[in-house]
Write an enzyme that holds these catalytic residues in place. Structure first.
Site, PDB file in Angstrom:
ATOM      1  N   LYS A  35       0.910  -1.317   0.099  1.00 32.32           N
ATOM      2  CA  LYS A  35      -0.109  -0.077  -0.036  1.00 32.32           C
ATOM      3  C   LYS A  35       0.828   1.210   0.150  1.00 32.32           C
ATOM      4  CE  LYS A  35      -3.993  -0.248   2.426  1.00 32.32           C
ATOM      5  NZ  LYS A  35      -4.601  -0.383   3.782  1.00 32.32           N
ATOM      6  N   PHE A 147     -16.620  11.851   9.804  1.00 34.37           N
ATOM      7  CA  PHE A 147     -17.792  11.400   9.510  1.00 34.37           C
ATOM      8  C   PHE A 147     -17.754  11.377   8.030  1.00 34.37           C
ATOM      9  CE2 PHE A 147     -18.077  14.285  13.184  1.00 34.37           C
ATOM     10  CZ  PHE A 147     -18.754  13.353  14.045  1.00 34.37           C
ATOM     11  N   LEU A 148     -16.776  11.113   7.373  1.00 34.52           N
ATOM     12  CA  LEU A 148     -16.750  11.165   5.854  1.00 34.52           C
ATOM     13  C   LEU A 148     -17.565   9.921   5.385  1.00 34.52           C
ATOM     14  CD1 LEU A 148     -14.475   8.851   4.759  1.00 34.52           C
ATOM     15  CD2 LEU A 148     -12.976  10.510   5.253  1.00 34.52           C
ATOM     16  N   GLU A 150     -17.662   7.509   1.964  1.00 34.78           N
ATOM     17  CA  GLU A 150     -17.168   6.936   0.854  1.00 34.78           C
ATOM     18  C   GLU A 150     -17.613   7.547  -0.487  1.00 34.78           C
ATOM     19  OE1 GLU A 150     -16.180   2.705   1.082  1.00 34.78           O
ATOM     20  OE2 GLU A 150     -15.630   3.125   3.189  1.00 34.78           O
ATOM     21  N   ALA A 253     -35.680   2.989   0.842  1.00 35.17           N
ATOM     22  CA  ALA A 253     -35.736   1.685   0.851  1.00 35.17           C
ATOM     23  C   ALA A 253     -34.970   0.814  -0.325  1.00 35.17           C
ATOM     24  CB  ALA A 253     -37.032   1.374   1.003  1.00 35.17           C
ATOM     25  N   CYS A 261     -18.786   0.520   7.690  1.00 32.69           N
ATOM     26  CA  CYS A 261     -18.911   1.464   9.068  1.00 32.69           C
ATOM     27  C   CYS A 261     -20.267   1.208   9.675  1.00 32.69           C
ATOM     28  CB  CYS A 261     -18.870   3.214   8.662  1.00 32.69           C
ATOM     29  SG  CYS A 261     -17.272   3.538   8.150  1.00 32.69           S
ATOM     30  N   ARG A 331     -17.073  -4.322   1.719  1.00 35.53           N
ATOM     31  CA  ARG A 331     -17.126  -4.776   2.996  1.00 35.53           C
ATOM     32  C   ARG A 331     -18.686  -4.918   3.426  1.00 35.53           C
ATOM     33  NH1 ARG A 331     -13.174  -0.715   6.429  1.00 35.53           N
ATOM     34  NH2 ARG A 331     -13.985   0.707   4.582  1.00 35.53           N
TER      35      ARG A 331
HETATM   36  C1  UDX Z   1     -21.240   6.205   6.717  1.00 36.72           C
HETATM   37  C2  UDX Z   1     -21.848   7.569   7.163  1.00 36.72           C
HETATM   38  O1  UDX Z   1     -22.612   8.070   6.353  1.00 36.72           O
HETATM   39  C3  UDX Z   1     -20.487   8.432   7.397  1.00 36.72           C
HETATM   40  O2  UDX Z   1     -21.073   9.606   8.048  1.00 36.72           O
HETATM   41  C4  UDX Z   1     -19.245   7.822   8.367  1.00 36.72           C
HETATM   42  O3  UDX Z   1     -18.366   8.429   8.546  1.00 36.72           O
HETATM   43  C5  UDX Z   1     -19.056   6.370   7.688  1.00 36.72           C
HETATM   44  O4  UDX Z   1     -20.299   5.486   7.421  1.00 36.72           O
HETATM   45  P1  UDX Z   1     -20.483   5.251   4.057  1.00 36.72           P
HETATM   46  O5  UDX Z   1     -20.198   4.012   4.991  1.00 36.72           O
HETATM   47  O6  UDX Z   1     -19.632   5.874   3.255  1.00 36.72           O
HETATM   48  O7  UDX Z   1     -20.697   6.487   5.309  1.00 36.72           O
HETATM   49  O8  UDX Z   1     -21.779   5.159   3.454  1.00 36.72           O
HETATM   50  P2  UDX Z   1     -23.400   5.713   3.387  1.00 36.72           P
HETATM   51  O9  UDX Z   1     -23.602   6.984   2.334  1.00 36.72           O
HETATM   52  O10 UDX Z   1     -23.697   6.272   4.920  1.00 36.72           O
HETATM   53  O11 UDX Z   1     -24.328   4.584   2.940  1.00 36.72           O
HETATM   54  C6  UDX Z   1     -24.079   3.510   3.940  1.00 36.72           C
HETATM   55  C7  UDX Z   1     -25.187   2.341   3.375  1.00 36.72           C
HETATM   56  O12 UDX Z   1     -26.503   2.761   3.629  1.00 36.72           O
HETATM   57  C8  UDX Z   1     -24.948   2.066   1.994  1.00 36.72           C
HETATM   58  O13 UDX Z   1     -24.763   0.525   1.775  1.00 36.72           O
HETATM   59  C9  UDX Z   1     -25.914   2.690   1.210  1.00 36.72           C
HETATM   60  O14 UDX Z   1     -26.534   2.146  -0.019  1.00 36.72           O
HETATM   61  C10 UDX Z   1     -27.076   2.532   2.412  1.00 36.72           C
HETATM   62  N1  UDX Z   1     -28.233   3.484   2.178  1.00 36.72           N
HETATM   63  C11 UDX Z   1     -27.954   4.820   2.393  1.00 36.72           C
HETATM   64  C12 UDX Z   1     -29.434   2.776   2.165  1.00 36.72           C
HETATM   65  O15 UDX Z   1     -29.878   1.846   1.878  1.00 36.72           O
HETATM   66  N2  UDX Z   1     -30.719   4.256   1.866  1.00 36.72           N
HETATM   67  C13 UDX Z   1     -30.068   5.237   2.124  1.00 36.72           C
HETATM   68  O16 UDX Z   1     -31.229   6.042   2.007  1.00 36.72           O
HETATM   69  C14 UDX Z   1     -28.960   5.694   2.192  1.00 36.72           C
END
Ligand code: UDX
Length: 433
Positions: A35, A147-148, A150, A253, A261, A331
């Site tokens: 990496k 809180f980022l 991806e 949904a 996360c 993941r």
């Molecule tokens: C999340 C948090 O949003 C972020 O603030 C934290 O720092 C890390 O965890 P991330 O894992 O990048 O971020 O993804 P996110 O955009 O939150 O989506 C998570 C999952 O929820 C995805 O699988 C997405 O498809 C799903 N999702 C999201 C839904 O099924 N419905 C929604 O309305 C929104």
């Protein structure tokens, strides 16, 4: 400022490059030699929009470097801990071994007055424990959760919607001033910042992720009810989302949440609450998890039902492997899970994803992967959309119908237009609509 970032994964690599783009001198440290070699050559080890640009600019500026040797971090005034805290193999709690080992190996290199800043998501109480290791060196510890999201990681790091500093009471002003200097650009543009204690800072992160996960499982629970009543959960979400107190975001949904996360954070939080004798307070998180996992099986059941229960040998195109679009992260991905479950039932699954195939291939070499959407669609008797990549959302219903053997589509993310697909001859099934 001189900064180090320990851990160069989805969080740390972005943090290192983003901090360089804000004008700091940064060294990224990771134990993974491959990496570090990649990052040093300006290559990103994972897909994240905008990262390649800031990474190569950082390296070209001479202010961003990477190393496997912790001694190279010794010069830094601020050290960010950005290592992973995955779910333990033997339970629901967080595995803190990477956090512990990175802090341990940093200790001999800390300058007096240096600030160690935890960014990793940890069980409440971790920062206080680590401070006892850091303080005797003359350095100090703060917790600054990240809180980022991806797919938006660069933007979320450079322009966060809030900053949270968990600091020791004795050095509150001093540590706040240091972090304000690190985040000077966000502070000057008026980003809200909350200065608090360690426990609150740690809890803010898991509370935020628990809330988001609950919101998604709430709407998926409504989808389950919609399925038996003929209601449309998408319209329901639009309607309740107009209430500003509820809001429309995170009310989509579908096949549910995944990623590195949300799933592990809610499980770790529930496990930590149990340890604290407050398991009851977050008992609902177990249901949030269960509703979420049920949606994957629901989608699989819908596909199987479309073959009258006999899916063995039937060709199914699965569009998507990543847990969300604009990421190659698999993941805890619902998309990958659906592909694996269908394959386990004997279906002839062909998966496609614009970015996540190499990761999926490493974990599941038994699956069949297509180089293009067309290749996945060829001869398909069912098409299952499980990650809402733009290229799937924009598929033309009529043109797609001409490529498959049987025009049956399952919209695991409720992103296709049911009317348009039905008009093009498809049997369309969404999730709760
Ligand atoms: C999340 C948090 O949003 C972020 O603030 C934290 O720092 C890390 O965890 P991330 O894992 O990048 O971020 O993804 P996110 O955009 O939150 O989506 C998570 C999952 O929820 C995805 O699988 C997405 O498809 C799903 N999702 C999201 C839904 O099924 N419905 C929604 O309305 C929104």
């Amino acid at each position: 400022m001189k900064l180090s970032v320990i851990g160069c994964g989805y969080l740390g690599a972005v943090h290192a490059a983003a901090m360089t783009s804000l004008g700091h001198d940064v060294v990224g440290i990771d134990v993974d030699e491959a990496k570090i070699a990649k990052l040093s050559a300006g290559e990103t080890p994972f897909f994240e929009p905008g990262l390649p640009e800031i990474l190569s600019a950082g390296i070209a500026s001479g202010r961003l470097s990477f190393s496997t040797d912790m001694a190279d971090a010794a010069d830094a005034d601020v050290h960010f801990i950005a290592v992973g805290t995955p779910q333990r193999r033997d339970g629901a709690g967080a595995d803190l071994r990477f956090v512990d080992s990175s802090v341990q190996s940093l200790l001999p290199h800390l300058k007096p007055g240096a600030l160690v800043v935890g960014k990793s998501t940890v069980p409440v109480g971790t920062a206080a424990r680590l401070a006892e290791l850091v303080n005797p060196t003359g350095a100090r510890l703060a917790w600054n959760p990240e809180f980022l999201r991806e797919g938006f990681a660069v933007k979320d790091t450079i322009e966060p919607d809030r900053l949270v500093y968990g600091v020791a009471t004795e050095s509150k002003d001093q540590d706040t001033a240091i972090l304000d200097e690190v985040y000077a650009s966000a502070i000057s543009s008026g980003t809200p910042r909350i200065v608090t204690d360690y426990a609150t800072a740690e809890l803010v992160k898991v509370a935020a992720n628990s809330f988001l996960a609950t919101k998604i499982s709430f709407i998926n629970a409504m989808a389950e009810i919609a399925e038996v009543t003929g209601a449309d959960v998408t319209q329901l979400a639009d309607a309740i989302g107009h209430d500003a107190r509820i809001g429309r975001r995170f009310l989509n949904a579908g096949v549910g949440f995944g990623g590195g996360c949300l799933p592990k954070d809610i499980r770790a939080f529930a496990a930590r609450a149990e340890e604290l004798g407050r398991g009851e307070s977050v008992a609902f998180l177990k249901q949030v998890d269960e509703i979420n996992l049920r949606r994957r099986q629901r989608l699989v059941d819908l596909v199987v039902d479309s073959f009258d229960g006999r899916v063995f040998g039937r060709r199914v195109a699965v569009l998507g492997l990543a847990f969300k679009p604009d990421s190659d992260d698999i993941r805890d991905s619902p998309a990958l899970d659906v592909a694996v479950r269908l394959k386990g039932l004997g279906a002839e699954v062909v998966s496609h994803d614009p970015e996540a195939i190499p990761n999926a291939l490493r974990l599941h070499p038994q699956l069949t992967y297509a180089d293009s959407v067309d290749q996945a669609l060829e001869g398909a008797e069912a098409v299952v959309v499980v990650t809402e990549w733009k290229q799937y959302r924009e598929l033309d219903a009529a043109a797609t119908a001409a490529k498959v053997a049987r025009p049956v589509v399952f919209d695991g993310r409720n992103v296709l237009h049911p009317g348009a697909w039905r008009a093009a001859g498809w049997t369309y099934t969404g999730m709760g609509r």
